[in-house]
Enzyme design. Sequence first.
Site, PDB file in Angstrom:
ATOM      1  N   LYS A 173       0.857  -1.193   0.000  1.00  0.00           N
ATOM      2  CA  LYS A 173       0.000   0.000   0.000  1.00  0.00           C
ATOM      3  C   LYS A 173       0.887   1.235   0.000  1.00  0.00           C
ATOM      4  O   LYS A 173       1.515   1.573   0.996  1.00  0.00           O
ATOM      5  CB  LYS A 173      -0.941   0.058   1.204  1.00  0.00           C
ATOM      6  CG  LYS A 173      -2.044   1.095   0.941  1.00  0.00           C
ATOM      7  CD  LYS A 173      -2.623   1.747   2.159  1.00  0.00           C
ATOM      8  CE  LYS A 173      -1.916   2.951   2.651  1.00  0.00           C
ATOM      9  NZ  LYS A 173      -1.945   4.171   1.810  1.00  0.00           N
ATOM     10  N   GLU A 246       9.886   1.954  10.651  1.00  0.00           N
ATOM     11  CA  GLU A 246      10.864   3.001  10.352  1.00  0.00           C
ATOM     12  C   GLU A 246      10.125   4.320  10.519  1.00  0.00           C
ATOM     13  O   GLU A 246       9.347   4.709   9.642  1.00  0.00           O
ATOM     14  CB  GLU A 246      11.318   2.802   8.902  1.00  0.00           C
ATOM     15  CG  GLU A 246      12.633   3.424   8.599  1.00  0.00           C
ATOM     16  CD  GLU A 246      13.700   2.852   9.482  1.00  0.00           C
ATOM     17  OE1 GLU A 246      14.149   3.612  10.352  1.00  0.00           O
ATOM     18  OE2 GLU A 246      14.051   1.668   9.333  1.00  0.00           O
ATOM     19  N   CYS A 280      13.478  11.325   6.636  1.00  0.00           N
ATOM     20  CA  CYS A 280      13.586  10.851   8.025  1.00  0.00           C
ATOM     21  C   CYS A 280      14.972  11.143   8.549  1.00  0.00           C
ATOM     22  O   CYS A 280      15.188  11.220   9.751  1.00  0.00           O
ATOM     23  CB  CYS A 280      13.388   9.354   8.105  1.00  0.00           C
ATOM     24  SG  CYS A 280      11.886   8.821   7.366  1.00  0.00           S
ATOM     25  N   GLU A 379       9.671  16.229  15.232  1.00  0.00           N
ATOM     26  CA  GLU A 379      10.012  16.131  13.816  1.00  0.00           C
ATOM     27  C   GLU A 379       9.071  17.059  13.036  1.00  0.00           C
ATOM     28  O   GLU A 379       7.854  16.910  13.093  1.00  0.00           O
ATOM     29  CB  GLU A 379       9.833  14.695  13.325  1.00  0.00           C
ATOM     30  CG  GLU A 379      10.268  14.534  11.885  1.00  0.00           C
ATOM     31  CD  GLU A 379      10.145  13.119  11.363  1.00  0.00           C
ATOM     32  OE1 GLU A 379       9.068  12.515  11.540  1.00  0.00           O
ATOM     33  OE2 GLU A 379      11.115  12.615  10.780  1.00  0.00           O
TER      34      GLU A 379
HETATM   35  C1  UN1 Z   1      13.880   8.357   4.522  1.00  0.00           C
HETATM   36  O1  UN1 Z   1      13.870   9.574   4.558  1.00  0.00           O
HETATM   37  O2  UN1 Z   1      12.971   7.699   5.042  1.00  0.00           O
HETATM   38  O3  UN1 Z   1      19.713   8.274   3.760  1.00  0.00           O
HETATM   39  C2  UN1 Z   1      14.887   7.561   3.776  1.00  0.00           C
HETATM   40  C3  UN1 Z   1      18.924   8.923   3.074  1.00  0.00           C
HETATM   41  C4  UN1 Z   1      18.168   8.228   1.977  1.00  0.00           C
HETATM   42  C5  UN1 Z   1      17.004   7.501   2.520  1.00  0.00           C
HETATM   43  C6  UN1 Z   1      16.104   8.324   3.377  1.00  0.00           C
HETATM   44  N1  UN1 Z   1      19.041   7.323   1.289  1.00  0.00           N
HETATM   45  O4  UN1 Z   1      18.719  10.106   3.287  1.00  0.00           O
END
Ligand code: UN1
Length: 489
Positions: A173, A246, A280, A379
Amino acid sequence: MEKYGLYINGEWVNSTSGETFESINPATEEVIGIFQKGNKEDVKSAVEAAESAFEKWSSAPPPVRGEILFKATEILKTEKERLGKLVTTEMGKVIAEGLGDVQEAIDIFEYMAGEGRRLLGHTSTSELHDKFSMTVRRPVGIAGLITPWNFPIAIPAWKLSAALICGNTVVLKPASDTPLCAVELVKILERAGLPKGVINMVTGSGEEAGTEIATNNRIRVLSFTGSKDAGEFVLKNAGIKRVGLELGSKNPVIIMDDADIKLAVDGCIWGGFGTTGQRCTAASRVIVHKNVKEKFEKIFVERAEALTLGNGIESSTNVGPLINEKAVEKSQKYVDIGNKEGARILCGGEKAKIDGRGFFYKPTVFTDVKPDMKIAQDEIFGPVVSILEASSLEEAIKICNSVEYGLSSAIYTNNIRNAFKAIEKIDTGITYINASTIGAEVHLPFGGVKSTGNGTREAGIEGINEFTDTKTVYFDYSGRLQRAQIDVE
Ligand code: UN1
């Protein structure tokens, strides 16, 4: 306007809900496609299809599965330009990063295809004579994959490639802000020869389709990337299945007084405003040694102010739009909070439109931020960077660890002791030395500690742990009863 289906058992079909939703280009606010609003019933059909495809797919020799992933890699390579533009059009990130998103998918597909010739277990000894022991990996079953919009090709690719090479069948999804990228990725897997039912895709809301995937007990492993709140909900409602999470983070960069300041500025601009702060791994907190704070701040703000905001498809653009209006409101909300908390704004702090359109927010820098302020804790997932001051490495590390998250971190220093202390003491799953917090490579494990996740890792060799069960095998060739712990001699 083109209308796209759900992908169930090798067919593109309409949702039983009869409802659809639109995907919107965040730079222009134009509709780019119409998608099915999949519901619980659709997810159940997808699970059924995945179940019926499982026996054959899981029994295929892993290198044969790898061949299909290699083919997908080749197609992705030839389609990189087109898909990169699509990522920019649907998600907003600048074109260099749109292409990077596709490259990350190419890399992980290639890596996981090769894994078809490894999927290593280990051999060990036995405490008894004439007995051999080893481990083998088995697929878990049906994998539910719920993916975010910020890496609309790369993150589905991380999860799909690992789940598929291990012999699982899949219900995907994708995020409702970027369904077209997912549709295109599924089409590529279809073209690469993935048998019907092995991958199924249900677009639709998290509340309905996502919840059904999380709670359906025929799905044996769930891999989720998204917000902390959604992750907590998933974990609470998933029942007895494996869950990989995650979630968010608030990634710090430490800049010591022995650092190369120009290099640190480059890293903080890239980490803080790359992808408009929507990673992230984004560098949202910069913890600067007091001896170099003024110097760093001056150059950093000059550079932030010089960034060109615009449609990511134009090569002159440095910072693209946010994903949607809600994201703009969220950045604005935190800027207002920061101002109220007494932090000092150095640049940005405003919404923007380009040619009267788009979900833009100006690159924003706050200084005099204290570790316990909300803008230093939460965040934001936007182009808002907080600068904090520290008088020593120990204090800087303490600030790093003062948030509930722990995905990525960075330190700029030319002192080896400082670098190793940071590696040892910062509570994150990733630490960069003299490089920014973003830019993880696919052959190394990716994941965080504390509220960023529940201990699983994606990508790299550890990425296959999420999608395999370990079976321990004891092979006794003594021909007699041997009792472990008792007949040891
Ligand atoms: C994310 O933002 O969930 O290391 C992944 C990084 C990328 C992946 C980010 N290769 O910033």
